[in-house]
Design a protein around this motif. Structure first.
Motif, short mmCIF file in Angstrom:
data_model
loop_
_atom_site.label_atom_id
_atom_site.label_comp_id
_atom_site.label_asym_id
_atom_site.label_seq_id
_atom_site.Cartn_x
_atom_site.Cartn_y
_atom_site.Cartn_z
N LEU B 7 0.83 -1.20 0.00
CA LEU B 7 0.00 0.00 0.00
C LEU B 7 0.87 1.25 0.00
CD1 LEU B 7 -1.44 -2.05 2.40
CD2 LEU B 7 -3.21 -0.40 1.99
N ASP B 8 0.46 2.20 -0.82
CA ASP B 8 1.12 3.50 -0.84
C ASP B 8 0.23 4.45 -0.02
OD1 ASP B 8 2.47 5.77 -1.36
OD2 ASP B 8 2.07 5.82 -3.52
N VAL B 9 0.72 4.82 1.15
CA VAL B 9 -0.14 5.53 2.12
C VAL B 9 0.50 6.85 2.52
CG1 VAL B 9 -1.10 5.40 4.45
CG2 VAL B 9 -0.98 3.36 3.05
N SER B 10 -0.33 7.87 2.71
CA SER B 10 0.21 9.09 3.28
C SER B 10 -0.67 9.55 4.44
CB SER B 10 0.34 10.19 2.24
OG SER B 10 -0.91 10.64 1.85
N LEU B 11 -0.03 10.26 5.36
CA LEU B 11 -0.73 10.73 6.56
C LEU B 11 -0.98 12.23 6.43
CD1 LEU B 11 -1.66 10.26 9.51
CD2 LEU B 11 0.69 10.52 10.22
N ASP B 12 -2.24 12.61 6.48
CA ASP B 12 -2.59 14.04 6.33
C ASP B 12 -3.24 14.54 7.61
OD1 ASP B 12 -1.84 13.76 3.64
OD2 ASP B 12 -3.81 12.89 3.20
N PRO B 16 -2.21 22.24 10.42
CA PRO B 16 -0.77 22.05 10.20
C PRO B 16 -0.10 21.46 11.43
CG PRO B 16 -1.47 24.22 9.49
CD PRO B 16 -2.66 23.60 10.14
N TYR B 17 0.72 20.45 11.20
CA TYR B 17 1.39 19.75 12.30
C TYR B 17 2.88 19.72 11.95
CZ TYR B 17 2.30 16.03 15.72
OH TYR B 17 2.78 15.29 16.77
N GLU B 18 3.66 20.54 12.70
CA GLU B 18 5.04 20.79 12.28
C GLU B 18 6.02 19.69 12.70
OE1 GLU B 18 5.56 23.08 10.21
OE2 GLU B 18 3.56 23.95 10.39
N THR B 19 5.76 19.08 13.86
CA THR B 19 6.71 18.11 14.41
C THR B 19 7.04 17.02 13.38
OG1 THR B 19 5.37 18.39 16.38
CG2 THR B 19 7.23 16.87 16.53
N GLU B 20 8.33 16.69 13.30
CA GLU B 20 8.71 15.65 12.36
C GLU B 20 8.25 14.29 12.88
OE1 GLU B 20 12.87 14.97 11.69
OE2 GLU B 20 12.31 13.41 10.25
N ILE B 21 7.67 13.50 11.98
CA ILE B 21 7.22 12.16 12.37
C ILE B 21 8.21 11.16 11.79
CG2 ILE B 21 5.38 10.47 12.13
CD1 ILE B 21 3.47 12.88 11.74
N THR B 22 8.85 10.42 12.67
CA THR B 22 9.80 9.41 12.19
C THR B 22 9.05 8.16 11.77
OG1 THR B 22 10.08 8.52 14.40
CG2 THR B 22 11.62 10.24 13.75
N LYS B 27 4.79 3.95 12.10
CA LYS B 27 4.38 2.55 12.21
C LYS B 27 3.60 2.32 13.50
CE LYS B 27 5.78 -2.16 12.42
NZ LYS B 27 6.68 -3.23 12.09
N LYS B 28 4.06 2.95 14.59
CA LYS B 28 3.38 2.78 15.88
C LYS B 28 1.91 3.19 15.77
CE LYS B 28 2.15 4.66 19.95
NZ LYS B 28 1.35 5.85 20.03
N ASN B 29 1.67 4.30 15.07
CA ASN B 29 0.30 4.78 14.90
C ASN B 29 -0.55 3.79 14.12
OD1 ASN B 29 -1.67 7.13 13.36
ND2 ASN B 29 -1.47 7.07 15.56
N ILE B 30 0.05 3.21 13.08
CA ILE B 30 -0.70 2.24 12.26
C ILE B 30 -1.02 0.99 13.07
CG2 ILE B 30 -0.52 0.70 10.27
CD1 ILE B 30 1.07 2.94 8.91
N VAL B 31 -0.01 0.49 13.79
CA VAL B 31 -0.23 -0.73 14.57
C VAL B 31 -1.25 -0.50 15.67
CG1 VAL B 31 0.85 -2.39 16.12
CG2 VAL B 31 2.03 -1.71 14.05
N SER B 32 -1.22 0.69 16.30
CA SER B 32 -2.20 0.92 17.36
C SER B 32 -3.60 1.11 16.78
CB SER B 32 -1.81 2.12 18.24
OG SER B 32 -1.80 3.28 17.48
N ASN B 56 6.99 14.32 3.32
CA ASN B 56 5.56 14.36 2.97
C ASN B 56 4.76 13.27 3.68
OD1 ASN B 56 6.57 12.25 1.57
ND2 ASN B 56 6.05 13.01 -0.47
N ARG B 57 5.39 12.63 4.65
CA ARG B 57 4.73 11.59 5.49
C ARG B 57 4.04 10.54 4.63
NH1 ARG B 57 2.58 16.58 8.89
NH2 ARG B 57 4.37 16.82 10.25
N ARG B 58 4.82 10.04 3.70
CA ARG B 58 4.26 9.04 2.80
C ARG B 58 5.09 7.77 2.89
NH1 ARG B 58 1.90 10.61 -3.10
NH2 ARG B 58 1.54 8.51 -3.86
N ALA B 59 4.40 6.62 2.88
CA ALA B 59 5.13 5.38 3.07
C ALA B 59 4.57 4.27 2.19
CB ALA B 59 5.05 4.94 4.53
N VAL B 60 5.42 3.29 1.95
CA VAL B 60 4.97 2.07 1.29
C VAL B 60 4.90 0.98 2.34
CG1 VAL B 60 5.51 0.31 -0.43
CG2 VAL B 60 5.96 2.71 -0.93
N LEU B 61 3.72 0.40 2.53
CA LEU B 61 3.53 -0.64 3.54
C LEU B 61 3.42 -1.99 2.88
CD1 LEU B 61 0.68 0.95 5.70
CD2 LEU B 61 3.12 1.22 6.01
#
Lengths: 149, 109
Positions: B7-12, B16-22, B27-32, B56-61
């Protein structure tokens, strides 16, 4: 319309360390414990699936037996969650599934035989006939689960 | 055909949310989210992040085929990241990793 099917379970609750004797529980405790475990193992989806038609009733303090009714289908969630229950009312306990039946009749059959067997076992310890009659009355009293129908 | 789904997923975010998301927090957010909706049984399967771009907070899962529906519905129903309202956008989902590179939908004529 298609009728909906149910699954009835007879379960036994053993408090850890006290496998013999009476165990007093509130009527809703087992119900709550099962819902909590399903929430943990199967999440919101699991709880939503079992909610409809789900009842759990504590039946007998002597043999520590309870009755659970669920819809067929989501009963798999309940079946898998029951053995994982570790505590009821903040007391450590283990729950065993004794019997799973499709009709309440089959369950009652099983329960009647089971109670009779246990009654014979307990009778050995009793001396007077009066005590035996009282025990029999308590153990073979099905009235509080008849409401499950 | 394939054991996995990609899956090609992005978090929106709504605001506006400035803090960098590692990647770890992603992954923690998805698993929870999966844990909340389907419990520990479903959260125990391997959900892997193959590639993550924190800009751009985009990931391949990658997820086993059998749990694709569970993951996708959890992503849809997830509405919070650390208390901030958010939403997951699934750009593409495929059993073939190569299809994320480009398929007939990306052709320009």
């Amino acid at each position: 319309m298609v009728r909906h099917k149910n699954r009835y379970m007879v379960v036994q609750i053993n408090e850890t360390g006290k496998e013999e004797g009476k165990l007093k529980l509130k009527a809703a405790s087992l119900h709550e414990a099962i819902i909590q475990k399903v929430q943990q193992l199967h999440g919101d989806f699991g709880v939503a699936a079992i909610r409809a038609g789900f009842t759990a009733k504590y039946f007998n303090e002597h043999t520590r037996v309870a009755f659970v009714r669920t819809r067929r289908g989501p009963h798999k969630f309940v079946c898998s969650a029951i053995p994982c229950i570790k505590s009821i009312e903040n007391r450590n306990a283990v729950v065993n599934i004794l019997y799973v039946g499709a009709t309440i009749r089959q369950c009652f059959y099983f329960l009647k035989n089971y109670q009779q067997e246990k009654f014979d076992e307990y009778c050995v310890k009793l001396k007077t006939d009066e005590e035996k009659i009282n025990l029999k009355k308590e153990m073979l009293n099905f009235e509080n689960v008849l409401a499950i129908l | 055909m394939s054991k996995y789904y990609y899956l090609d997923v992005s978090l929106d975010f709504a605001e506006p949310y400035e803090t960098e998301i590692t990647g770890v927090y992603f992954k923690k957010n998805i698993v929870s989210a999966v844990n909340q909706l389907f419990g520990e049984v479903a959260a125990a399967v391997n959900i892997d992040i193959l590639k993550y771009n924190s800009a751009n907070r985009r990931a391949v899962l990658r997820v086993p085929k059998t749990h694709y529906i569970k993951l996708r519905s959890s992503l849809t129903l997830c509405g919070k990241f650390e208390g901030h309202p958010c939403a997951y956008t699934v750009h593409k989902a495929t059993p073939l990793l190569l299809a994320l590179q480009g398929d007939s939908r990306d052709y320009t004529y």
